[in-house]
Design a protein around this motif. Structure first.
Motif, PDB file in Angstrom:
ATOM      1  N   HIS A  84       0.834  -1.202   0.000  1.00  0.00           N
ATOM      2  CA  HIS A  84       0.000   0.000   0.000  1.00  0.00           C
ATOM      3  C   HIS A  84       0.872   1.257   0.000  1.00  0.00           C
ATOM      4  O   HIS A  84       0.606   2.207  -0.745  1.00  0.00           O
ATOM      5  CB  HIS A  84      -0.933  -0.015   1.203  1.00  0.00           C
ATOM      6  CG  HIS A  84      -1.786   1.200   1.324  1.00  0.00           C
ATOM      7  ND1 HIS A  84      -2.691   1.567   0.351  1.00  0.00           N
ATOM      8  CD2 HIS A  84      -1.863   2.143   2.288  1.00  0.00           C
ATOM      9  CE1 HIS A  84      -3.294   2.685   0.722  1.00  0.00           C
ATOM     10  NE2 HIS A  84      -2.800   3.053   1.890  1.00  0.00           N
ATOM     11  N   ALA A  85       1.926   1.251   0.807  1.00  0.00           N
ATOM     12  CA  ALA A  85       2.828   2.405   0.871  1.00  0.00           C
ATOM     13  C   ALA A  85       3.538   2.648  -0.459  1.00  0.00           C
ATOM     14  O   ALA A  85       3.866   3.787  -0.789  1.00  0.00           O
ATOM     15  CB  ALA A  85       3.856   2.206   1.984  1.00  0.00           C
ATOM     16  N   MET A  86       3.745   1.575  -1.224  1.00  0.00           N
ATOM     17  CA  MET A  86       4.413   1.698  -2.523  1.00  0.00           C
ATOM     18  C   MET A  86       3.400   1.872  -3.665  1.00  0.00           C
ATOM     19  O   MET A  86       3.764   1.803  -4.828  1.00  0.00           O
ATOM     20  CB  MET A  86       5.285   0.465  -2.781  1.00  0.00           C
ATOM     21  CG  MET A  86       6.363   0.237  -1.738  1.00  0.00           C
ATOM     22  SD  MET A  86       7.543   1.578  -1.614  1.00  0.00           S
ATOM     23  CE  MET A  86       8.507   1.281  -3.060  1.00  0.00           C
ATOM     24  N   CYS A  87       2.130   2.079  -3.302  1.00  0.00           N
ATOM     25  CA  CYS A  87       1.044   2.314  -4.270  1.00  0.00           C
ATOM     26  C   CYS A  87       0.718   1.101  -5.134  1.00  0.00           C
ATOM     27  O   CYS A  87       0.275   1.236  -6.271  1.00  0.00           O
ATOM     28  CB  CYS A  87       1.342   3.534  -5.140  1.00  0.00           C
ATOM     29  SG  CYS A  87       1.471   5.049  -4.177  1.00  0.00           S
ATOM     30  N   TYR A  88       0.931  -0.089  -4.592  1.00  0.00           N
ATOM     31  CA  TYR A  88       0.517  -1.322  -5.264  1.00  0.00           C
ATOM     32  C   TYR A  88      -0.793  -1.771  -4.620  1.00  0.00           C
ATOM     33  O   TYR A  88      -0.828  -2.673  -3.783  1.00  0.00           O
ATOM     34  CB  TYR A  88       1.581  -2.414  -5.128  1.00  0.00           C
ATOM     35  CG  TYR A  88       2.914  -2.071  -5.738  1.00  0.00           C
ATOM     36  CD1 TYR A  88       3.014  -1.687  -7.068  1.00  0.00           C
ATOM     37  CD2 TYR A  88       4.081  -2.146  -4.990  1.00  0.00           C
ATOM     38  CE1 TYR A  88       4.243  -1.383  -7.634  1.00  0.00           C
ATOM     39  CE2 TYR A  88       5.314  -1.848  -5.546  1.00  0.00           C
ATOM     40  CZ  TYR A  88       5.386  -1.465  -6.868  1.00  0.00           C
ATOM     41  OH  TYR A  88       6.600  -1.171  -7.422  1.00  0.00           O
ATOM     42  N   SER A  89      -1.881  -1.124  -5.015  1.00  0.00           N
ATOM     43  CA  SER A  89      -3.146  -1.320  -4.315  1.00  0.00           C
ATOM     44  C   SER A  89      -3.696  -2.739  -4.431  1.00  0.00           C
ATOM     45  O   SER A  89      -4.195  -3.288  -3.448  1.00  0.00           O
ATOM     46  CB  SER A  89      -4.181  -0.310  -4.799  1.00  0.00           C
ATOM     47  OG  SER A  89      -4.405  -0.443  -6.182  1.00  0.00           O
ATOM     48  N   ILE A  90      -3.624  -3.345  -5.591  1.00  0.00           N
ATOM     49  CA  ILE A  90      -4.169  -4.697  -5.742  1.00  0.00           C
ATOM     50  C   ILE A  90      -3.359  -5.686  -4.911  1.00  0.00           C
ATOM     51  O   ILE A  90      -3.925  -6.528  -4.207  1.00  0.00           O
ATOM     52  CB  ILE A  90      -4.217  -5.114  -7.226  1.00  0.00           C
ATOM     53  CG1 ILE A  90      -5.229  -4.231  -7.961  1.00  0.00           C
ATOM     54  CG2 ILE A  90      -4.581  -6.585  -7.370  1.00  0.00           C
ATOM     55  CD1 ILE A  90      -5.245  -4.412  -9.455  1.00  0.00           C
ATOM     56  N   ALA A  91      -2.046  -5.578  -4.959  1.00  0.00           N
ATOM     57  CA  ALA A  91      -1.196  -6.464  -4.158  1.00  0.00           C
ATOM     58  C   ALA A  91      -1.462  -6.260  -2.670  1.00  0.00           C
ATOM     59  O   ALA A  91      -1.507  -7.224  -1.901  1.00  0.00           O
ATOM     60  CB  ALA A  91       0.274  -6.224  -4.480  1.00  0.00           C
ATOM     61  N   ALA A  92      -1.654  -5.014  -2.253  1.00  0.00           N
ATOM     62  CA  ALA A  92      -1.944  -4.726  -0.848  1.00  0.00           C
ATOM     63  C   ALA A  92      -3.233  -5.416  -0.424  1.00  0.00           C
ATOM     64  O   ALA A  92      -3.287  -6.085   0.614  1.00  0.00           O
ATOM     65  CB  ALA A  92      -2.050  -3.217  -0.638  1.00  0.00           C
ATOM     66  N   TYR A  93      -4.264  -5.263  -1.222  1.00  0.00           N
ATOM     67  CA  TYR A  93      -5.565  -5.882  -0.934  1.00  0.00           C
ATOM     68  C   TYR A  93      -5.446  -7.407  -0.874  1.00  0.00           C
ATOM     69  O   TYR A  93      -5.978  -8.050   0.036  1.00  0.00           O
ATOM     70  CB  TYR A  93      -6.558  -5.449  -2.011  1.00  0.00           C
ATOM     71  CG  TYR A  93      -7.870  -6.169  -1.986  1.00  0.00           C
ATOM     72  CD1 TYR A  93      -8.826  -5.879  -1.023  1.00  0.00           C
ATOM     73  CD2 TYR A  93      -8.167  -7.131  -2.941  1.00  0.00           C
ATOM     74  CE1 TYR A  93     -10.052  -6.538  -1.010  1.00  0.00           C
ATOM     75  CE2 TYR A  93      -9.386  -7.788  -2.938  1.00  0.00           C
ATOM     76  CZ  TYR A  93     -10.323  -7.491  -1.966  1.00  0.00           C
ATOM     77  OH  TYR A  93     -11.525  -8.140  -1.961  1.00  0.00           O
TER      78      TYR A  93
END
Length: 131
Positions: A50-59
């Protein structure tokens, strides 16, 4: 220094992106272990993505933490009866942390939650005592 930059003068220093890539590479092994450390690792990996703006991976990583938590029974107080009071409290805090992370990621990105509220029978953590 920006994320991904190396520390000057030390060629062996890894960047945050390199550490994130290493963590992703190890995630399959963590999922197979399916223990409390795996839950924590996937939760942290979700936050890092999430901090690196990888929203799908974060989810996806937070959702994996929730599912491993389910497989361990962290969503039920009955699971914790055989543990000591400190371990019970840690388990509660881990569960509720991934619960909140799951809701946050889902609402932020517009995806459904992995947590099913009707399946959660876990009391909330105790308030921190003041020193």
């Amino acid at each position: 220094m920006q994320p991904g930059d190396q520390a000057p003068g030390n060629p062996e220093t890894k960047t945050s992106l390199e550490y994130l890539a290493m963590a992703r590479d190890m995630s399959a092994a963590a999922a197979e272990e399916a223990d409390m450390d795996s839950v924590k690792a996937f939760g942290l990996l979700g936050l890092a993505n999430h901090a690196m703006c990888y929203s799908i991976a974060a989810y996806l990583h937070v959702g994996t933490a929730v599912r491993i938590g389910y497989s361990l029974g962290l969503h039920r107080d009955i699971f914790l009866r055989s543990k000591g009071s400190l371990e019970r409290e840690r388990s509660r805090r881990v569960w509720w942390t991934i619960y909140v992370l799951d809701y946050e990621m889902a609402s932020r990105f517009g995806y459904p939650c992995s947590v099913i509220d009707d399946a959660v029978f876990m009391s909330t953590p105790r308030p921190r005592s003041r020193c």
